[in-house]
Design a protein around this motif. Structure first.
Motif, mmCIF file in Angstrom:
data_model
loop_
_atom_site.group_PDB
_atom_site.id
_atom_site.type_symbol
_atom_site.label_atom_id
_atom_site.label_comp_id
_atom_site.label_asym_id
_atom_site.label_seq_id
_atom_site.Cartn_x
_atom_site.Cartn_y
_atom_site.Cartn_z
ATOM 1 N N THR A 49 2.506 13.309 -0.327
ATOM 2 C CA THR A 49 1.270 13.649 -1.054
ATOM 3 C C THR A 49 0.780 15.039 -0.676
ATOM 4 O O THR A 49 0.409 15.837 -1.539
ATOM 5 C CB THR A 49 0.182 12.603 -0.743
ATOM 6 O OG1 THR A 49 0.602 11.326 -1.219
ATOM 7 C CG2 THR A 49 -1.140 12.986 -1.420
ATOM 8 N N THR A 51 -12.395 10.046 1.330
ATOM 9 C CA THR A 51 -11.218 9.571 2.058
ATOM 10 C C THR A 51 -11.393 9.627 3.577
ATOM 11 O O THR A 51 -10.893 8.758 4.291
ATOM 12 C CB THR A 51 -9.979 10.385 1.619
ATOM 13 O OG1 THR A 51 -9.709 10.097 0.242
ATOM 14 C CG2 THR A 51 -8.757 10.061 2.433
ATOM 15 N N TRP A 61 -4.984 5.388 -5.032
ATOM 16 C CA TRP A 61 -5.901 5.595 -3.904
ATOM 17 C C TRP A 61 -6.291 4.289 -3.226
ATOM 18 O O TRP A 61 -6.723 4.283 -2.077
ATOM 19 C CB TRP A 61 -7.151 6.348 -4.351
ATOM 20 C CG TRP A 61 -7.409 7.587 -3.554
ATOM 21 C CD1 TRP A 61 -7.966 7.650 -2.315
ATOM 22 C CD2 TRP A 61 -7.133 8.953 -3.926
ATOM 23 N NE1 TRP A 61 -8.064 8.959 -1.884
ATOM 24 C CE2 TRP A 61 -7.557 9.788 -2.873
ATOM 25 C CE3 TRP A 61 -6.584 9.551 -5.054
ATOM 26 C CZ2 TRP A 61 -7.448 11.164 -2.897
ATOM 27 C CZ3 TRP A 61 -6.475 10.917 -5.095
ATOM 28 C CH2 TRP A 61 -6.895 11.720 -4.030
ATOM 29 N N SER A 84 -5.217 2.358 4.769
ATOM 30 C CA SER A 84 -5.350 3.026 6.064
ATOM 31 C C SER A 84 -6.084 2.182 7.097
ATOM 32 O O SER A 84 -6.178 2.570 8.264
ATOM 33 C CB SER A 84 -6.061 4.375 5.896
ATOM 34 O OG SER A 84 -5.245 5.264 5.168
ATOM 35 N N THR A 142 -14.710 3.847 -2.070
ATOM 36 C CA THR A 142 -13.768 4.730 -2.760
ATOM 37 C C THR A 142 -14.079 4.766 -4.257
ATOM 38 O O THR A 142 -14.112 5.834 -4.881
ATOM 39 C CB THR A 142 -12.323 4.254 -2.532
ATOM 40 O OG1 THR A 142 -12.030 4.320 -1.133
ATOM 41 C CG2 THR A 142 -11.325 5.105 -3.299
ATOM 42 N N VAL A 158 0.851 4.336 -2.745
ATOM 43 C CA VAL A 158 0.730 5.757 -2.418
ATOM 44 C C VAL A 158 1.935 6.533 -2.950
ATOM 45 O O VAL A 158 1.797 7.642 -3.480
ATOM 46 C CB VAL A 158 0.569 5.969 -0.895
ATOM 47 C CG1 VAL A 158 0.472 7.457 -0.571
ATOM 48 C CG2 VAL A 158 -0.677 5.244 -0.386
ATOM 49 N N HIS A 203 -5.293 16.047 2.498
ATOM 50 C CA HIS A 203 -5.681 16.767 1.277
ATOM 51 C C HIS A 203 -6.040 18.225 1.525
ATOM 52 O O HIS A 203 -5.632 19.110 0.758
ATOM 53 C CB HIS A 203 -6.823 16.020 0.581
ATOM 54 C CG HIS A 203 -6.387 14.702 0.045
ATOM 55 N ND1 HIS A 203 -5.714 14.572 -1.144
ATOM 56 C CD2 HIS A 203 -6.484 13.448 0.568
ATOM 57 C CE1 HIS A 203 -5.426 13.301 -1.352
ATOM 58 N NE2 HIS A 203 -5.878 12.597 -0.328
ATOM 59 N N CYS A 257 0.837 -1.212 0.000
ATOM 60 C CA CYS A 257 0.000 0.000 0.000
ATOM 61 C C CYS A 257 0.867 1.256 0.000
ATOM 62 O O CYS A 257 0.536 2.249 -0.663
ATOM 63 C CB CYS A 257 -0.933 -0.002 1.210
ATOM 64 S SG CYS A 257 -2.248 -1.237 1.116
ATOM 65 N N ALA A 298 -8.647 8.449 6.451
ATOM 66 C CA ALA A 298 -7.444 8.370 5.609
ATOM 67 C C ALA A 298 -6.950 9.729 5.142
ATOM 68 O O ALA A 298 -6.001 9.790 4.359
ATOM 69 C CB ALA A 298 -7.702 7.459 4.404
ATOM 70 N N PHE A 318 2.242 9.585 2.683
ATOM 71 C CA PHE A 318 1.159 10.538 2.899
ATOM 72 C C PHE A 318 1.705 11.962 3.000
ATOM 73 O O PHE A 318 1.121 12.912 2.462
ATOM 74 C CB PHE A 318 0.390 10.190 4.180
ATOM 75 C CG PHE A 318 -0.670 9.151 3.994
ATOM 76 C CD1 PHE A 318 -0.366 7.927 3.423
ATOM 77 C CD2 PHE A 318 -1.971 9.392 4.401
ATOM 78 C CE1 PHE A 318 -1.348 6.958 3.246
ATOM 79 C CE2 PHE A 318 -2.968 8.433 4.226
ATOM 80 C CZ PHE A 318 -2.649 7.211 3.658
ATOM 81 N N PHE A 349 -4.033 4.246 -0.579
ATOM 82 C CA PHE A 349 -4.321 5.349 0.331
ATOM 83 C C PHE A 349 -5.463 5.003 1.281
ATOM 84 O O PHE A 349 -5.311 5.085 2.510
ATOM 85 C CB PHE A 349 -4.704 6.571 -0.510
ATOM 86 C CG PHE A 349 -4.328 7.885 0.102
ATOM 87 C CD1 PHE A 349 -3.162 8.533 -0.262
ATOM 88 C CD2 PHE A 349 -5.146 8.503 1.037
ATOM 89 C CE1 PHE A 349 -2.805 9.750 0.282
ATOM 90 C CE2 PHE A 349 -4.817 9.715 1.593
ATOM 91 C CZ PHE A 349 -3.635 10.343 1.214
ATOM 92 N N ASN A 350 -6.616 4.641 0.739
ATOM 93 C CA ASN A 350 -7.792 4.406 1.581
ATOM 94 C C ASN A 350 -7.849 3.009 2.187
ATOM 95 O O ASN A 350 -7.838 2.867 3.414
ATOM 96 C CB ASN A 350 -9.063 4.722 0.800
ATOM 97 C CG ASN A 350 -9.311 6.216 0.647
ATOM 98 O OD1 ASN A 350 -8.478 7.024 1.053
ATOM 99 N ND2 ASN A 350 -10.431 6.602 0.063
#
Length: 467
Positions: free
Chosen positions: A162, A334, A268, A275, A295, A68, A220, A64, A214, A159, A271-272
């Motif tokens: 990002t 998210t 993603w 998490s 998602t 990401v 974000h 994961c 997440a 993360f 990402f999601n």
């Protein structure tokens, strides 16, 4: 070599050397006691079941984390495609440095700020030390825990990168490269980890009951509002607004932009679902894949809604609106992908798609230049994700008021700290390139090279073959 030193400036070389020495001694000064603590850690015997769970969780988290990290490629392609060809190298370079600078700053400072330990539960600030339990060989393996600390660091630093790279698109085409490096270091080393600690590090927002699974807000919105601050202080690109009227400056390669969004969509799923953090067992496997479904539904709904709204407003379907709509749906879901019903995921995506178009139009109306729509996608829809958790969330104790407070505080923290930083850089005269450099393009003025053969370059874009 002498010419290089003359151009670069002896004081700058000295500054870099001092920074390297400081970091080295900083790490060495912390390592002995932390290494000793690891050596003295008692070995705990793990059952075969615990070892299997530890191994499985660690490997899945590592995969994961790679997904990401691969999102950096998606951001790079999206930002390159949505901007002029003459700024391609500059954008690619910034994305590489976001990751490179971010990894080192997060290792030495950010990780310890974001996860300072149980002594700082409910607090605003804490520091747990540099590195991953130190800067030596790493923590002693404890297979009775859920996963490897090394995998956790890789996941968390992805993360952080990002959050930083979101800003690259908002300030594209006019920001000096050295100032961007300063911004990136401060965001990943300090700003993002501090507000991240408030929620994910067990800080005061977590104690209050704020929920952000997440990172709609924690990641974000922080990037989106940092980008908004940068866009405001920098001002618009030359020719973007003429006598108060918006002048479209379309990107030079929509193919890159579309591929970038599709890469981000795939990323993603690290990402999601990633998490969830623990994946071993039927219950964890079920919620991890459920998160992937919510998602997907939200992203699809966001793309559809943005396309339809844009079609109504502009009389033709616009692929860039649909692309941003997909990202908007991903950002909106998210925070709550683990706890909303499937129908709610679709609603969240539809609203996200509407908001991203409204946000793009709003920035145009108030003459703020955001070339890729970073604030509408990540800032505005990050807010929506935080608030939508309070509306549709089913977790115990979820509260709209708490979500409102947490979302507002984190967004304000990111915006005002970055506004101050960008204002300082502007006052120092190192924020924005000159008008001549901007017109020539940052590739040649900042880096002395072109991404494309000169025969393919027009003033702002790449001409199709044979055009």
């Amino acid at each position: 070599m002498k010419d290089f030193i003359g151009r670069f400036g002896g004081w700058r070389l000295a500054g870099l050397a001092a920074l390297a020495i400081t970091i080295t001694f900083f790490g060495l000064s912390l390592s002995p006691s932390q290494a000793l603590a690891q050596e003295e850690a008692a070995a705990v015997a793990a059952t075969p079941e615990q070892e299997a769970a530890y191994t499985f969780n660690t490997i899945v988290m590592f995969v994961c984390a790679v997904l990401v990290l691969f999102m950096q490629a998606g951001f790079a392609m999206l930002e390159v495609g949505m901007n002029a060809a003459k700024n391609t190298i500059n954008i690619l370079f910034k994305n590489v440095m976001d990751l490179s600078v971010g990894v080192l700053l997060f290792f030495f400072i950010g990780f310890g700020l974001m996860y300072p330990g149980s002594d700082y539960e409910g607090k605003w600030f804490g520091f747990g030390g540099a590195g991953i339990g130190g800067v030596e060989m790493g923590p002693v393996v404890d297979a009775t825990s859920d996963y490897s600390p090394s995998a956790d660091f890789l996941f968390q630093v992805a993360f952080a990168a990002t959050a930083a790279t979101i800003v690259s698109g908002a300030v594209a085409g006019r920001m000096q490269f050295k100032s961007y490096l300063i911004y990136s270091a401060i965001l990943t080393g300090f700003i993002y980890p501090i507000s991240g600690m408030w929620k994910w590090g067990g800080g005061w927002l977590d104690a209050m009951g704020f929920q952000d699974f997440a990172g709609s807000v924690v990641v974000h919105a922080v990037g989106g509002f940092a980008g908004l601050a940068g866009a405001i202080v920098l001002g618009p690109r030359i020719g973007r607004f003429v006598q108060g009227k918006s002048v479209a400056m379309p990107g030079h390669n929509i193919t890159f932009a579309a591929l970038g969004v599709l890469i981000l969509w795939v990323g993603w799923y690290g990402f999601n679902p990633g998490s969830q953090l623990t994946y071993w067992g039927a219950d964890n496997a079920n919620i991890t894949t459920y998160i992937a479904v919510t998602t997907t539904l939200s992203a699809a709904a966001g793309a559809l809604a943005a396309m339809l709204v844009g079609w109504v407003l502009f009389s033709k379907p616009d692929v860039t609106m649909a692309l941003n709509g997909a990202l908007a749906g991903l950002v909106g879901i998210t925070a709550n992908c683990d706890q909303v019903a499937l129908w709610a995921a679709i609603v969240i995506g539809l609203v996200s798609g509407l908001l991203v178009v409204v946000g793009i139009v709003l920035l145009d109306k108030i003459s703020i230049d955001d070339p890729v729509g970073a604030w509408p996608v990540h800032g505005l829809c990050g807010i929506w994700g935080g608030l939508a958790t309070g509306i549709f969330g089913t977790a115990e104790g979820v509260s709209f008021v708490t979500q409102l407070i947490g979302t507002a505080v984190i967004c304000a923290w990111a915006f005002f700290t970055m506004l101050i930083l960008f204002a300082i850089l502007k006052a120092m005269g190192i924020l924005r390139v000159s008008a001549e450099e901007e017109t020539r393009g940052l590739d040649i003025s900042e880096h002395g090279m072109h991404a494309y053969p000169l025969s393919q370059l027009t003033e702002d874009h790449v001409s199709p073959a044979g055009a």
